[in-house]
Scaffold this active site. Structure first.
Site, short mmCIF file in Angstrom:
data_model
loop_
_atom_site.label_atom_id
_atom_site.label_comp_id
_atom_site.label_asym_id
_atom_site.label_seq_id
_atom_site.Cartn_x
_atom_site.Cartn_y
_atom_site.Cartn_z
N GLY A 221 0.79 -1.23 0.00
CA GLY A 221 0.00 0.00 0.00
C GLY A 221 0.82 1.27 0.00
N CYS B 43 -28.17 -9.43 -15.94
CA CYS B 43 -27.63 -9.18 -17.27
C CYS B 43 -28.62 -9.69 -18.32
CB CYS B 43 -26.28 -9.90 -17.44
SG CYS B 43 -25.67 -9.86 -19.14
N CYS C 293 -26.74 -12.85 -20.28
CA CYS C 293 -26.39 -14.14 -19.68
C CYS C 293 -27.14 -14.41 -18.38
CB CYS C 293 -24.89 -14.23 -19.42
SG CYS C 293 -24.37 -13.30 -17.95
N CYS D 35 -23.52 -7.33 -18.58
CA CYS D 35 -22.27 -7.48 -17.82
C CYS D 35 -21.21 -6.55 -18.35
CB CYS D 35 -21.71 -8.89 -17.95
SG CYS D 35 -22.62 -10.14 -17.07
N CYS E 40 -19.22 -12.70 -19.45
CA CYS E 40 -20.58 -12.81 -19.99
C CYS E 40 -20.62 -13.79 -21.16
CB CYS E 40 -21.04 -11.42 -20.44
SG CYS E 40 -22.78 -11.30 -20.84
#
Lengths: 390, 297, 258
Positions: free
Chosen positions: B39, B248, B251, B273, B279
């Site tokens: 970080g 979605c 899908c 998606c 997808c």
């Protein structure tokens, strides 16, 4: 029914072809040659070399042609190319006192040893469009040589002032340490003068011009004079280990500007002139002068001045001076951001729903006195993530 | 879905991966330091690349420093392999490395991304490279770099919570929806790049190595595998991800991040998606959404 | 060195240009004690405050503080991390102009709660409740918890700044002309409030002021400064009722006349 759109790659390849056509223009018109750009647009070439931080007029001309005249795009091309070049070593520092001068003026003295040499400049022209340039002209007679050559010795005005101890010394620091290299290390604060000057040397001319201008208009307080401006050529030497001596590796054009400003002395020191320094590849007086003004402005804190104008703020000036960085980040807004936008949309819709829901029962209960609702306090229409500052 | 071979021939004029070897070494040293201090933003000598600053030069330099002949590269932008920026970067690496490229998250060894983490879970040995515009989470609070470095050194992060408090006081919710700040390994505050907060949970304890590159700002940082990454919140206003009322259209997934597509000027909308490869994979496996059902009917 | 003191200053000199500032300052401050530093502008009193709070570095002499965790230490020996933590938790600094000590773009509640968040408090409801309690203590309507300081009057802003500084229960507060920017009528209310708070919270305080009336109301002891030096010091009542130094006499007599 929604069908996901594909074919991005083909669209890109087509956009390349359209760009080529745009850059070329009407095929009936003769194509620009690099020689034409070098010879007849030398000021553009100078600027691209200066901000591209690479001295190569041929490559700069190529970049200008490839960029269809967009100077900042050409600068970017040159910088990107620079990243691929291996570093062989460092040249000797150049001594501008030895410049083969095309132009040399001083506004601090009416006359100086060596004289005021005007050279090729727009400064004394009237800015009236010259329509004779619409047509091609006959080749002009070459200029006859001057009656006398330029004096061999053209001492710098600042050296004359230094001789009388009127100007602050720019002494070599003890031990003569190697300067910071901005092309290899990221800028860090506090930034020494070497890092600052390197940053300013490749800085966008427009940005420096505005910053310098601001110091003249009260945002900063430097009362500058142009002690000397020089434009000409210098040989560049490099010490070759294997040979044991220095060889000349080329000759470059440089523009140098030395500004002087007043300093109000202190209990320990008599007042002296202080300096601002500008140096740029090729012929670029506006850039060199702006650089000198900003260099001086960045010294404000060291000199004990108040220094609260934008041009005195090191981080503000040095982090925003590079037009390659600036152009990239500003223009990156054209890239798709719809995923993040969708995230904001979703939150905005939810907040509006909640507000509406909170108002609905309140409206229904308007006929009868009701306890105060717990609606969130007035929400501004725009949700700005970065809105808060201390 | 196709695991395409490199579509561009290797250009021998350039060193492998464009950067010279000493630059790559400099970058790898910076990356090692970043991995050692999860970080923490490590400054590095960023080079100008053939794509502009703001277009992912940081991510490109990180990928260039770590990529090898045997790697398989996937590049996505907004979750899709087919957006202009992803294509441009993929072409660039094809040209300067000749390395195999793919659209498959599973097959990739390196995934360079702008603004999304793929829906397909990553595994040990994979590396995600994130393109970062502004690496400094405290930048909105303090414009001075000198001061923010001190704040990180002393873990002075109180000011960030002021912003969150203020959001709740004004809106009832924390208003940050992407590039949502996190604490890494219990120590450094980090910006995960402009991924939607929906993707933040994927960072926590992920088996893959996460590398972040900011070219213009000249910083790299890292989250090593299996590292704790916690999104900032309050005990009584815990971190929450986005939700949709839709699945979605293509899908049927109700688990993935959805893009909103406007179809006509009456405002008809469809949701699909964002991760196009995920997808397509679901569709190939037989899943369908409302759109598929319409077509079948 | 007086080990019962909270703060001990010995032979401290701090100038900002080699000439102007404060010289050879020595005093002790005890827990719960209020010390006023009085002088006209240019007397060096603000520099003294900057120096003892370690915002300006003294050229000579020392400042010792009784920390909670390490006992009585020379501030020069503390790391900058430790000093910053001290300044945020055990000390307060109230500035003459409230705008300089507040986040103007952020609500009153956030202003008060910030220090708590800085030391790790993470419960929004609790933070809000504590902030609300402080507004009450400072006699500000709790309905204004979400308002921005820009919407407050000068007196309210100053009270908000004080609350912001006191929320972590510091043991020592520095105040630089806390009432100077306020109307006379508002000043009196604020001084009263301060006096109460200082007593309730057992605060030690160093208050810089040009106004002897502030010293009279708030301070147990007073230092009188002139030309960078302390010319007289002692119990406030004694100094005001029976000034010894000619300069102090002049100051005191000029209040009586005005």
């Amino acid at each position: 029914m929604y069908v996901a759109v594909k074919g991005g790659e083909r669209a890109i390849l087509n956009s390349y072809r359209m760009l080529d056509a745009y850059r070329r223009g009407d095929a009936q018109v003769p194509e620009l040659t690099l020689a034409q750009i070098r010879q007849q647009m030398p000021l553009a070439v100078s600027r691209v070399m200066a901000e591209g931080a690479l001295y190569d007029p041929q490559l700069a001309a190529l970049a200008i042609k490839q960029a269809a005249g967009d100077v900042i795009e050409a600068v970017f091309l040159l910088r990107a190319y620079r990243s691929t070049l291996p570093r062989f070593g460092y040249t000797q520092p150049v001594d501008t006192a030895r410049m083969r001068l095309s132009r040399r003026i001083s506004s601090t003295f009416k006359d100086v040893p060596g004289g005021q040499i005007l050279g090729p400049t727009y400064d004394y022209t009237q800015r009236l469009l010259d329509f004779s340039l619409e047509a091609e002209s006959e080749a002009a007679e070459p200029l006859p040589p001057a009656a006398e050559p330029l004096p061999a010795s053209m001492p710098r005005v600042t050296d004359l002032l230094q001789h009388d101890d009127l100007i602050d010394q720019e002494a070599v620091p003890p031990g003569d340490p190697a300067p910071f290299d901005l092309t290899r290390q990221p800028l860090a604060f506090p930034a020494g003068r070497d890092a600052r000057l390197q940053n300013l040397a490749r800085a966008d001319e427009g940005f420096l011009l505005s910053m310098g201008y601001s110091t003249q208009r009260g945002y900063g307080n430097t009362h500058p004079f142009a002690a000397e401006i020089r434009y000409g050529s210098l040989e560049v030497d490099m010490f070759i280990e294997e040979l044991g001596f220095a060889v000349t590796v080329g000759e470059i054009e440089l523009t140098e500007c030395q500004m002087v400003s007043q300093f109000a002395g202190s209990a320990h020191e008599a007042p002296k002139f202080t300096r601002g320094y500008g140096l740029t590849f090729g012929y670029g007086e506006r850039k060199a002068m702006s650089m000198a003004l900003v260099d001086r402005a960045l010294k404000a804190h060291e000199l004990g001045e108040a220094g609260d104008a934008p041009a005195n703020d090191h981080e503000f000036v040095l982090y925003h001076s590079d037009n390659v960085e600036a152009s990239g980040f500003v223009q990156h807004l054209k890239l798709p951001h719809y995923v993040d936008f969708q995230a904001n949309l979703e939150l905005l819709r939810r907040l509006r729903q909640e507000q509406a829901a909170a108002r609905a029962p309140a409206a229904a209960a308007a006929a009868t006195p009701a306890a105060p609702t717990a609606a969130p306090s007035a929400a501004p229409a725009a949700i700005a993530d970065e809105a808060l500052s201390s | 879905m196709n695991s395409a071979q490199a579509t561009v021939a290797r250009d021998d004029h350039y060193n492998f991966a464009y950067l010279d070897e000493s630059t790559k070494r400099m970058l790898r040293r910076a990356l090692l330091k970043a991995v050692a201090i999860p970080g923490y933003q490590v400054p590095f000598g960023s080079r100008e690349m053939p794509l502009p600053y703001g277009w992912g030069t940081g991510g490109i330099q990180v990928t260039a420093a770590i990529i090898g002949q045997a790697d398989v590269l996937k590049v996505i932008d907004q979750g899709s392999d087919d957006t202009t920026n992803a294509i441009n970067i993929r072409r660039f690496f094809g040209r300067v490395t000749g390395v195999r490229t793919t659209e498959s998250t599973r097959e990739a060894t390196i995934v360079q991304t702008r603004h999304r983490i793929p829906e397909t879970p990553l595994r040990e040995g994979q590396i995600m490279v994130y393109q970062v515009p502004i690496p400094e989470p405290l930048r909105w609070l303090e414009p001075s770099e000198t001061e923010t470095r001190t704040m990180h050194a002393l873990a002075e992060y109180g000011g960030m919570h002021v912003k969150l408090y203020e959001d709740i006081a004004q809106h009832g919710h924390i208003a940050t929806t992407y590039d949502y700040p996190v604490i890494v390994n219990g120590r450094y505050m980090m910006r995960p790049s402009p991924i939607p907060k929906f993707d933040n949970p994927k960072l926590d304890g992920n088996p893959a190595l996460m590398l972040f590159g900011a070219g213009r700002e000249k910083r790299v940082y890292a989250v090593p595998p299996y590292t704790r990454v916690k999104s900032l919140d309050f005990e009584d206003h815990p971190f929450r991800v986005e939700q949709w009322d839709h699945c979605c259209e293509l899908c049927g997934s109700d688990q993935s991040y959805l893009d909103e597509i406007i179809l006509d000027d009456q405002g008809t909308r469809r949701f699909v998606c964002s991760d196009t490869e995920y997808c397509a994979g679901r569709q190939a496996a037989g899943h369908t959404g409302a759109a598929g059902a319409e077509a079948a009917a | 060195m007086n080990n019962q003191a909270l703060l001990s200053v010995r032979d401290m000199t701090c100038t900002w240009d080699g000439v102007h500032g404060c010289r050879d300052i020595s005093f002790d401050l005890h827990p719960g004690e209020v010390l006023c530093v009085v002088g006209e502008s240019g007397s060096g009193k603000s520099t003294l405050l900057q120096a003892v709070s370690w915002q300006a570095r003294p050229e000579s002499g020392s400042v010792w503080y009784d920390t909670r965790d390490r006992g009585f230490v020379d501030l020069a020996s503390l790391s900058s991390a430790h000093l910053r933590l001290l300044a945020r938790t055990d000390w307060g600094f109230v500035r003459q102009n409230a705008r300089d000590g507040l986040r103007m773009q952020v609500s009153a509640g956030a202003n008060i709660a910030e220090r708590l968040m800085a030391v790790g408090q993470r419960h929004y409801g609790d933070l809000r409740r504590v902030a609300g309690n402080w507004l009450q203590k400072m006699e500000i309507d709790t309905g204004r918890l979400d308002d921005q300081p820009a919407a407050f009057s000068g007196g309210m802003q100053q009270r908000l700044q004080i609350a912001r500084n006191l929320v972590t229960h510091p043991r020592m507060v520095f105040m630089d002309e806390p009432t100077a920017s306020l109307d006379v009528s508002v000043q009196a209310r604020l001084l009263d409030l301060l006096r109460q708070l200082v007593a309730d919270l057992k605060l030690a305080a160093i208050v810089v002021t040009h106004d002897l009336a502030v010293a009279r109301l708030l301070a147990h002891r007073t230092l009188v400064m002139r030309g960078g030096r302390v010319v007289e010091s002692g119990l406030t009542d004694q100094i005001l009722d029976d000034p010894q130094h000619p300069y102090t006499q002049l100051l005191v007599s000029s209040i009586l006349q005005s």
